[in-house]
Design a protein around this motif. Structure first.
Motif, short mmCIF file in Angstrom:
data_model
loop_
_atom_site.label_atom_id
_atom_site.label_comp_id
_atom_site.label_asym_id
_atom_site.label_seq_id
_atom_site.Cartn_x
_atom_site.Cartn_y
_atom_site.Cartn_z
N SER A 46 33.73 33.67 43.61
CA SER A 46 34.40 34.07 42.70
C SER A 46 34.82 33.65 41.69
O SER A 46 34.87 32.35 41.11
CB SER A 46 35.43 33.85 43.79
OG SER A 46 37.34 34.54 43.12
N TRP A 47 36.22 34.53 40.79
CA TRP A 47 36.54 33.98 39.38
C TRP A 47 37.36 33.12 39.56
O TRP A 47 36.72 32.31 38.70
CB TRP A 47 36.89 35.12 38.95
CG TRP A 47 37.19 35.99 37.57
CD1 TRP A 47 38.03 35.15 36.73
CD2 TRP A 47 38.78 36.74 37.46
NE1 TRP A 47 37.96 35.13 35.60
CE2 TRP A 47 38.81 36.38 35.60
CE3 TRP A 47 39.30 37.84 38.18
CZ2 TRP A 47 39.52 37.68 35.33
CZ3 TRP A 47 40.63 38.47 37.35
CH2 TRP A 47 40.39 37.98 36.74
N ARG A 100 36.45 29.21 38.38
CA ARG A 100 36.75 29.46 37.02
C ARG A 100 37.89 28.64 36.43
O ARG A 100 38.31 28.01 35.67
CB ARG A 100 35.76 30.03 36.47
CG ARG A 100 34.36 29.81 36.06
CD ARG A 100 33.62 30.80 35.06
NE ARG A 100 34.00 32.48 35.40
CZ ARG A 100 34.20 33.55 34.73
NH1 ARG A 100 33.97 33.54 33.39
NH2 ARG A 100 34.32 34.60 35.50
N LEU A 101 38.59 29.64 37.09
CA LEU A 101 40.47 29.28 36.90
C LEU A 101 41.13 28.68 37.31
O LEU A 101 42.02 27.48 37.06
CB LEU A 101 40.87 31.42 37.29
CG LEU A 101 40.25 32.67 36.56
CD1 LEU A 101 41.41 33.45 37.41
CD2 LEU A 101 40.84 32.54 35.28
N TYR A 116 36.38 43.68 42.20
CA TYR A 116 36.91 43.75 40.40
C TYR A 116 35.12 42.92 39.87
O TYR A 116 34.75 43.03 39.09
CB TYR A 116 37.76 42.44 40.29
CG TYR A 116 37.70 40.67 40.56
CD1 TYR A 116 36.77 39.70 40.21
CD2 TYR A 116 38.25 40.94 41.50
CE1 TYR A 116 36.93 39.04 40.33
CE2 TYR A 116 38.34 39.44 42.19
CZ TYR A 116 37.49 38.63 41.75
OH TYR A 116 37.02 37.25 42.16
N ARG A 117 33.94 42.52 41.10
CA ARG A 117 33.00 41.48 40.80
C ARG A 117 31.91 42.30 41.89
O ARG A 117 32.29 43.27 43.27
CB ARG A 117 33.08 40.28 40.99
CG ARG A 117 33.16 39.88 41.73
CD ARG A 117 33.53 38.57 41.84
NE ARG A 117 33.71 37.94 43.33
CZ ARG A 117 32.86 37.23 44.46
NH1 ARG A 117 31.70 37.39 44.28
NH2 ARG A 117 33.72 37.23 45.05
N ARG A 133 41.42 43.50 39.85
CA ARG A 133 42.62 41.99 39.28
C ARG A 133 43.44 42.38 39.00
O ARG A 133 43.77 40.78 39.94
CB ARG A 133 41.96 41.96 37.64
CG ARG A 133 40.07 41.81 37.59
CD ARG A 133 40.01 41.99 35.71
NE ARG A 133 39.74 43.57 35.38
CZ ARG A 133 40.19 43.65 34.24
NH1 ARG A 133 39.74 43.39 33.51
NH2 ARG A 133 39.62 45.16 33.97
N ALA A 167 43.49 34.24 32.99
CA ALA A 167 43.06 35.19 33.11
C ALA A 167 41.87 35.71 33.34
O ALA A 167 40.26 35.79 32.24
CB ALA A 167 43.55 35.79 34.87
N GLU A 201 39.68 33.84 30.26
CA GLU A 201 39.07 33.39 31.12
C GLU A 201 37.29 34.47 31.49
O GLU A 201 36.20 34.15 31.43
CB GLU A 201 39.15 32.62 32.33
CG GLU A 201 38.24 32.17 32.83
CD GLU A 201 37.01 31.19 32.27
OE1 GLU A 201 35.96 30.85 32.57
OE2 GLU A 201 38.07 30.11 31.80
N ARG A 202 37.87 35.79 31.82
CA ARG A 202 36.34 36.76 31.26
C ARG A 202 35.24 37.35 30.10
O ARG A 202 34.95 37.62 30.44
CB ARG A 202 37.01 38.02 31.24
CG ARG A 202 37.87 38.31 33.40
CD ARG A 202 38.79 39.66 33.30
NE ARG A 202 38.23 41.28 33.35
CZ ARG A 202 37.24 41.38 34.67
NH1 ARG A 202 37.23 41.12 35.29
NH2 ARG A 202 36.24 42.22 34.14
#
Ligand SMILES: NC(=O)c1ccc[n+]([C@@H]2O[C@H](COP(=O)([O-])OP(=O)(O)OC[C@H]3O[C@@H](n4cnc5c(N)ncnc54)[C@H](OP(=O)(O)O)[C@@H]3O)[C@@H](O)[C@H]2O)c1
Length: 308
Positions: free
Chosen positions: A18-19, A22-23, A248-249, A272, A303, A306-307
């Protein structure tokens, strides 16, 4: 698992990808909880009740664990572990799911946040008054998120701006029975059509009958948790309608199908915004932080950066 820092667990299917991984360090710094660790826990979709109990008991008993966000498994986890909680909030009891786990004064607390967080996300892109035109809702997938969004639309949205009809299409009948009892308790069952189906070719004609402006949601997890879309590529979205993919992914075929018809749609939304509201609500609850509009915008900016 040995933990030695304040930990927020994240229970999902592919949580490690998951995103949020990183966030989280940047969000933690912005929120003043540096040193806190996010621990993703991947559980397969066919995890059995004993497997769920082992995970939840470990989170309960480890004093380093401050709480958890649960996705996808939230209905099955509560089915398997409700006796492990000291307290469940009203939405968790009503909907039979737990998406936010926290601890307070030694008590282990389960809450269901999707009515609030899915509702906040939806209200941000479905303009006020949208449903006054007679627009309806077709939601593929009646799991934790699909049902919670239906409850928001039928119970929480201002009375003059609720859809006349919501159709929930789900793969198994057992889940629809559970939805029926929730909707009856809320007194809105007469406004909801429950359809047991997983065949895309049968969903296309159903979507074709929707009034202009209707909202179509993919809450099946297809595209992320499993491949495909609940629709075929031939499906036509309603004129002036809104398409919402909750994820979102992944290879989000539903989102691709909607994006190809963007010219006739009012909006095409991915997951998102839902992600932002879902995570900020749980982090606020677990760490006792009030996250206001300015902080939400800051977290959103982090966020989006970071994308890139
Ligand atoms: N962006 C975000 O922050 C956010 C927030 C919440 C949820 N989500 C995503 O939204 C998806 C749904 O979440 P959830 O918590 O509601 O998961 P869930 O409880 O597992 O619900 C998924 C539902 O979809 C049904 N389903 C699966 N394939 C289907 C098909 N082909 N046709 C009809 N129904 C089908 C399942 O039916 P059966 O169980 O009956 O088989 C289940 O009821 C997940 O992928 C999740 O990651 C994203």
């Amino acid at each position: 698992m040995t933990r030695n820092a304040d930990t927020l667990a994240f229970v999902g299917v592919t949580a490690t990808r998951s995103w949020i991984n990183r966030l989280f360090p940047q969000w933690a710094s912005a929120l003043g909880i540096t040193g806190t660790v996010l621990e993703p826990i991947d559980l397969p979709l066919d995890t059995d009740p004993a497997g769920y109990r082992a995970v939840i008991a470990d989170l309960r008993d480890d004093t380093c664990v401050r709480g958890a966000l649960v996705t996808t498994h939230k209905v099955r986890i509560l089915d398997a572990t409700s006796d492990l909680f000291d307290e469940l909030d009203e939405h968790a009891r009503l909907l039979g799911e737990v998406s936010c786990i926290s601890k307070s004064d030694g008590r282990f607390i389960g809450q269901a946040k999707d009515v609030i967080t899915g509702g906040r996300a939806l209200d941000a892109f479905v303009p006020p008054g949208h449903f006054a035109s007679g627009a309806e809702v077709l939601c593929f997938g009646a799991g934790g998120a699909g049902l919670a969004i239906a409850v928001h639309l039928l119970v929480e949205r201002p009375a003059a701006d609720r859809p006349r009809r919501v159709a929930l299409v789900n793969r198994t009948a057992a889940r629809l029975d559970a939805c029926q009892s929730v909707l009856e308790r809320l007194g809105v069952a007469d406004r909801v059509e429950l359809v047991c189906n997983e065949v895309p070719e049968e969903n296309d004609p159903r979507m074709a009958t929707l009034p202009d402006g209707s909202l179509v949601i993919n809450a099946t997890g297809m595209g992320k948790d499993r491949p495909g879309s609940p629709l075929t590529d031939a499906a036509r979205f309603p004129e002036g309608g809104i398409a919402w993919e909750l994820n979102y992914r992944g290879k989000l075929r539903f989102l691709e199908q909607a994006s190809r018809q963007r010219a006739q749609l009012k909006a095409v939304e991915d997951g998102r915004r839902y992600f932002l509201h879902g995570w900020s609500e749980v982090i606020g609850e677990v760490f006792g932080i009030r996250i206001d509009g300015a902080m939400l915008r800051r977290l959103s900016a982090i966020a989006e950066a970071e994308r890139l």
